[in-house]
Design an enzyme around this catalytic site. Structure first.
Site, PDB file in Angstrom:
ATOM      1  CB  SER A  10       3.359 130.838 -83.650  1.00  7.13           C
ATOM      2  OG  SER A  10       2.482 129.860 -84.131  1.00  7.13           O
ATOM      3  CB  ALA A  13      -0.545 135.140 -76.366  1.00  6.98           C
ATOM      4  CE  LYS A  35       0.443 121.034 -80.747  1.00  4.98           C
ATOM      5  NZ  LYS A  35      -0.077 120.125 -79.573  1.00  4.98           N
ATOM      6  CB  THR A  43      -4.568 133.455 -82.889  1.00  4.90           C
ATOM      7  OG1 THR A  43      -4.313 133.630 -81.234  1.00  4.90           O
ATOM      8  CG2 THR A  43      -4.982 134.686 -83.314  1.00  4.90           C
ATOM      9  CE1 TYR A  45      -8.925 126.595 -88.213  1.00  5.75           C
ATOM     10  CE2 TYR A  45      -7.010 126.933 -86.666  1.00  5.75           C
ATOM     11  CZ  TYR A  45      -7.474 126.152 -87.621  1.00  5.75           C
ATOM     12  OH  TYR A  45      -6.880 125.487 -88.806  1.00  5.75           O
ATOM     13  CB  ALA A  46     -10.488 133.886 -82.509  1.00  7.14           C
ATOM     14  CD  GLU A 115     -19.039 138.240 -80.161  1.00 14.83           C
ATOM     15  OE1 GLU A 115     -18.235 137.427 -78.962  1.00 14.83           O
ATOM     16  OE2 GLU A 115     -18.517 138.122 -81.114  1.00 14.83           O
ATOM     17  CG  ASP A 219       1.091 120.524 -76.476  1.00 14.68           C
ATOM     18  OD1 ASP A 219       0.763 119.333 -75.878  1.00 14.68           O
ATOM     19  OD2 ASP A 219       1.087 120.693 -77.470  1.00 14.68           O
ATOM     20  NE  ARG A 383     -13.264 133.080 -73.693  1.00 16.64           N
ATOM     21  CZ  ARG A 383     -13.875 133.216 -75.063  1.00 16.64           C
ATOM     22  NH1 ARG A 383     -13.572 134.451 -75.784  1.00 16.64           N
ATOM     23  NH2 ARG A 383     -14.176 132.335 -75.898  1.00 16.64           N
ATOM     24  CG  LEU A 389      -8.887 137.436 -79.968  1.00 19.36           C
ATOM     25  CD1 LEU A 389      -9.424 137.555 -81.150  1.00 19.36           C
ATOM     26  CD2 LEU A 389      -7.457 136.642 -80.480  1.00 19.36           C
TER      27      LEU A 389
END
Length: 517
Positions: A10, A13, A35, A43, A45-46, A115, A219, A383, A389
């Protein structure tokens, strides 16, 4: 339970795909299983933001593409990079329409950040909690749509494939849904779906020291691996250079890349600003370079951490841009007006994962994947900051567009119920916790920022012993979330080590001392 579309995860994405599809087809049912609570994901915590080219006078798609390719160190799929970056502005517009808010400057335009690895200011952000704001907006939109059902505290155990179906063709890989564990009721049931989307996030907890939340246990990748999907580039684990140092193992608070973009310096214990010694870009070098430089400094000195110095910055502007970071430091009795922030690299992002094409299709029919659990070709060996995101938004849109074609047909195969006959509730949970700590210690010590063939082979040896013990426990025990997570983390650890041993040259975030010329 039967649904048209099953979404596992959730975060940005999964929610983006679900919202798009449910808006378009009011008669299609979308079930999202997650879960933990519905808003708990990577997401949330981005901090940094979304990298999007908006200022065409100073910036360009060409510059963003080049920055991404440089960070990816020759292993990016150039066509994918061009596709994702060129779609960025349109995907941002959709977020705005769904109610996401981003910071505006005094001129009334987006307050763009810069950044590490970026040549221009192009990071759209909401203070230092961008992911939290995007998650909020997407969940609010999802709750408006009657045909989306969100099932929090539901853990996807395994994908249902043709291997579970009696008489099915063993040579054709097909996904029919998933076996799901209702954690509150402690019941396992089947969700049959015409299409399944894995949007399950990252693997940070495999290392213990991580910027990821506790749910990031790999997972989706592990489920896809057990279902025989192709998994690629798992050796490219990105370590964030600046996690707030805490002597305890667990989720570490992230000090955003944007803080260095704002002008902060990295210093060692003696106060020396060391990054200019290693790279002309200094603190704004890409994450792999900064992490390796910090690792080198720590190995030279034997220290546990270095420092991020913000004391020379405009403090009023800093607090306005990074209120969450400022408050978190105060909780640790660090006043950044006068104190340096102790930082250390921590597991942050996986550049590899489930192999997908431009439509998010995996190598298993009717199974799609999106977000950090995937290997799209965008990131290559490393990355670029704030491209994740963006990638999730673009690929969720592409999977949605593919779904519009209606190529996936409903199936009436008979799916067997989950069989746990002969299993018992374990009397002790110490085996799970002990083995979890062992796995995390092995990965930190043997499979970290700097690797060697010897340490990787030792990791294989130790992980194999733990795997045998955990599999035996899994076959005889009633299902628990912690046991399933440990099993998944072992699968992920195995993939990281195995694919690390297969890589014969150092690229991006992968550095092996035995691969030096």
């Amino acid at each position: 339970m039967t649904t048209d579309y099953l979404v596992i995860g959730s975060g940005v994405a999964g929610l983006t795909f679900a919202v798009k599809l449910a808006e378009k087809f009011s008669d299609k049912k979308v079930v999202i299983v997650t879960k933990a609570s519905e808003d708990e994901s990577n997401t949330k915590y981005a901090q940094g933001g979304v990298a999007v080219v908006l200022n065409k006078e100073e910036d360009s798609f060409r510059k963003h593409i080049n920055d991404t390719l440089v960070a990816g160190d020759g292993l990016c799929d150039t066509d994918v990079v061009k596709m994702v970056i060129s779609e960025g502005p349109d995907r941002l517009k959709e977020l705005l329409l769904w109610g996401a808010n981003f910071d505006i400057n005094d001129a009334g335009k987006f307050d763009l950040g810069k950044e590490g690895g970026h040549s221009e200011y192009r990071i759209v952000h909401h203070k230092d909690i961008t992911g939290y704001e995007i998650e909020r907006a997407l969940l609010a939109k999802a709750h408006e749509l009657q045909n989306i059902t969100i099932l929090p505290h539901h853990f996807a155990i395994d994908l249902v494939t043709n291997h579970h179906i009696e008489g099915a063709n063993p040579n054709e890989l097909v996904c029919y849904g998933a076996y799901v564990f209702n954690q509150k009721e402690e019941e396992i049931f089947t969700i049959r779906a015409n299409s399944t989307l894995l949007a399950s996030g990252g693997i940070g907890c495999v290392y213990g020291h991580t910027t990821n939340p506790k749910v990031a246990t790999g997972d989706g990748i592990a489920m896809a691996y057990r279902a025989k999907a192709k998994i690629k580039d798992m050796e490219f684990v990105q370590f964030h250079p600046t996690a707030l140092y805490d002597s305890s193992v667990g989720s570490a608070f992230l000090i955003s890349e944007a803080v260095r973009g704002f002008g902060a310096y990295l210093r060692n214990k003696s106060g020396h600003r060391f990054m200019p010694d290693y790279d002309d870009r200094a603190e704004l070098a890409s994450r792999d370079i900064v992490s390796q430089c910090i690792d080198t400094e720590l190995k030279k000195t034997g220290d546990t951490h270095v420092y991020l110095d913000c004391t020379h910055l405009d403090m009023e502007a800093f607090i306005k841009h990074f209120p969450n970071i400022y408050e978190k430091c105060l909780e640790y009795h660090i006043d950044i007006k006068t104190d340096w922030i102790p930082v250390v690299p921590a597991s942050h992002y996986l550049c590899g994962g489930i192999e997908v094409d431009k439509n998010g299709k995996t190598t298993i029919k009717n199974l799609f994947a999106c977000g950090e659990c995937t290997r799209t070709g965008l990131h290559g060996a490393n990355r670029l900051a704030s491209n994740s995101l963006l990638e999730a938004l673009v690929y969720a849109h592409n999977i949605y567009k593919y779904a519009l074609e209606g190529t996936n047909q409903s199936t009436n195969v008979i799916i067997p119920d989950w069989d746990d006959k002969g299993t018992v509730i374990p009397k002790e949970h110490i085996l799970v916790q002990h083995n979890l700590k062992q796995v995390q210690a092995i990965m930190r010590d043997y499979v970290g920022i700097v690797r060697s063939h010897k340490r990787l082979k030792l990791a294989v040896k130790h992980l194999d012993v733990i795997y045998e013990e955990v599999e035996a426990l899994y076959k005889t025990s009633k299902i628990s979330t912690s046991l399933c997570e440990l099993r998944n983390m072992l699968n992920v650890a195995h993939l990281i080590v195995k694919q690390s041993l297969q890589r014969t040259e150092n690229k991006g975030g992968y550095y092996n001392i035995d691969n030096l010329d």
